[in-house]
Motif scaffolding. Sequence first.
Motif, mmCIF file in Angstrom:
data_model
loop_
_atom_site.group_PDB
_atom_site.id
_atom_site.type_symbol
_atom_site.label_atom_id
_atom_site.label_comp_id
_atom_site.label_asym_id
_atom_site.label_seq_id
_atom_site.Cartn_x
_atom_site.Cartn_y
_atom_site.Cartn_z
ATOM 1 N N GLY B 16 -2.825 -7.043 1.283
ATOM 2 C CA GLY B 16 -3.074 -7.225 2.704
ATOM 3 C C GLY B 16 -1.821 -7.210 3.555
ATOM 4 O O GLY B 16 -1.900 -7.002 4.768
ATOM 5 N N ARG B 17 -0.658 -7.413 2.903
ATOM 6 C CA ARG B 17 0.593 -7.403 3.660
ATOM 7 C C ARG B 17 1.155 -5.990 3.718
ATOM 8 O O ARG B 17 0.627 -5.062 3.123
ATOM 9 N N ILE B 18 2.255 -5.829 4.409
ATOM 10 C CA ILE B 18 2.898 -4.531 4.528
ATOM 11 C C ILE B 18 3.863 -4.292 3.359
ATOM 12 O O ILE B 18 4.588 -5.206 2.953
ATOM 13 N N SER B 19 3.830 -3.087 2.819
ATOM 14 C CA SER B 19 4.829 -2.664 1.826
ATOM 15 C C SER B 19 5.770 -1.695 2.526
ATOM 16 O O SER B 19 5.313 -0.763 3.202
ATOM 17 N N ILE B 20 7.048 -1.912 2.355
ATOM 18 C CA ILE B 20 8.046 -1.007 2.948
ATOM 19 C C ILE B 20 8.948 -0.514 1.832
ATOM 20 O O ILE B 20 9.639 -1.291 1.171
ATOM 21 N N LEU B 21 8.893 0.781 1.609
ATOM 22 C CA LEU B 21 9.717 1.406 0.575
ATOM 23 C C LEU B 21 10.795 2.239 1.275
ATOM 24 O O LEU B 21 10.493 2.970 2.222
ATOM 25 N N SER B 74 11.676 5.818 5.348
ATOM 26 C CA SER B 74 10.922 4.685 4.816
ATOM 27 C C SER B 74 9.431 5.000 4.822
ATOM 28 O O SER B 74 8.953 5.794 5.636
ATOM 29 N N LEU B 75 8.747 4.375 3.899
ATOM 30 C CA LEU B 75 7.290 4.500 3.794
ATOM 31 C C LEU B 75 6.694 3.122 4.003
ATOM 32 O O LEU B 75 7.073 2.172 3.319
ATOM 33 N N HIS B 76 5.781 3.033 4.967
ATOM 34 C CA HIS B 76 5.087 1.773 5.227
ATOM 35 C C HIS B 76 3.647 1.911 4.779
ATOM 36 O O HIS B 76 2.975 2.912 5.121
ATOM 37 N N ILE B 77 3.167 0.930 4.052
ATOM 38 C CA ILE B 77 1.773 0.909 3.618
ATOM 39 C C ILE B 77 1.153 -0.365 4.192
ATOM 40 O O ILE B 77 1.586 -1.480 3.879
ATOM 41 N N VAL B 78 0.169 -0.165 5.066
ATOM 42 C CA VAL B 78 -0.469 -1.317 5.715
ATOM 43 C C VAL B 78 -1.978 -1.090 5.826
ATOM 44 O O VAL B 78 -2.375 -0.069 6.401
ATOM 45 N N PRO B 79 -2.830 -1.992 5.348
ATOM 46 C CA PRO B 79 -2.461 -3.112 4.491
ATOM 47 C C PRO B 79 -2.325 -2.656 3.044
ATOM 48 O O PRO B 79 -2.971 -1.685 2.627
ATOM 49 N N SER B 80 -1.524 -3.322 2.287
ATOM 50 C CA SER B 80 -1.332 -2.964 0.877
ATOM 51 C C SER B 80 -2.555 -3.390 0.074
ATOM 52 O O SER B 80 -3.147 -4.453 0.318
ATOM 53 N N GLN B 81 -2.900 -2.554 -0.906
ATOM 54 C CA GLN B 81 -4.057 -2.824 -1.757
ATOM 55 C C GLN B 81 -3.609 -2.762 -3.221
ATOM 56 O O GLN B 81 -2.657 -2.045 -3.554
ATOM 57 N N PRO B 82 -4.291 -3.462 -4.098
ATOM 58 C CA PRO B 82 -3.890 -3.437 -5.518
ATOM 59 C C PRO B 82 -3.821 -2.028 -6.096
ATOM 60 O O PRO B 82 -2.956 -1.735 -6.928
ATOM 61 N N GLY B 83 -4.686 -1.132 -5.634
ATOM 62 C CA GLY B 83 -4.668 0.250 -6.114
ATOM 63 C C GLY B 83 -3.431 1.017 -5.689
ATOM 64 O O GLY B 83 -3.180 2.123 -6.195
#
Lengths: 115, 111
Positions: B16-21, B74-83
């Motif tokens: 559910g949080r943001i992932s930033i790579l 950068s890559l942002h993933i929002v919201p993050s999911q287990p998959g």
Amino acid sequence: KAGVTQTPRYLIKTRGQQVTLSCSPISGHRSVSWYQQTPGQGLQFLFEYFSETQRNKGNFPGRFSGRQFSNSRSEMNVSTLELGDSALYLCASSPILSGTGDTQYFGPGTRLTVL
Amino acid sequence: DQQVKQNSPSLSVQEGRISILNCDYTNSMFDYFLWYKKYPAEGPTFLISISSIKDKNEDGRFTVFLNKSAKHLSLHIVPSQPGDSAVYFCAAITPGNQFYFGTGTSLTVIP
């Protein structure tokens, strides 16, 4: 449509031997690129073949070679294997030469272990 | 000489949080950038791309940002999911169509 297939999936060789890996691209794709993946170096480009001709080459020694057949299938050969050649070798196919990445489809890879 | 670098080998994020790579590059000639996602025992799959003439590209939960002056992607993933748990590779392409990949960042999304 079948995806990119690579054979064999796993291979164990000893130093000094040579190895041939095979890649069958997606039907209709004419470009095949090969990559080496290692934990420390990530994915490194080896070479790209299009219409049976090598079009691009990465920074690898001459022990690494390849070819492409008229049906677009490609083989990669590594001679005089060294321990450092242990890696996952990935091939990617594309319908066009040197696609912009969004047209590249990767195979599952061949895991080569050199003992 | 690693022209594309991913300095974080791993990242853990709550669902559910943001992932930033993040990804840094050294060659100012790169004109196209991509992110790939890789699951174990599978080849990388294309995720999202951005041309060097843009600074942002969005596709659903995935957004790629490009800062050319800082040579940073950068890559942002929002919201993050287990998959989303996978290894993410950034890649850059030269005008001569040479691909350069980073070493990958392993993302774990914690349920």
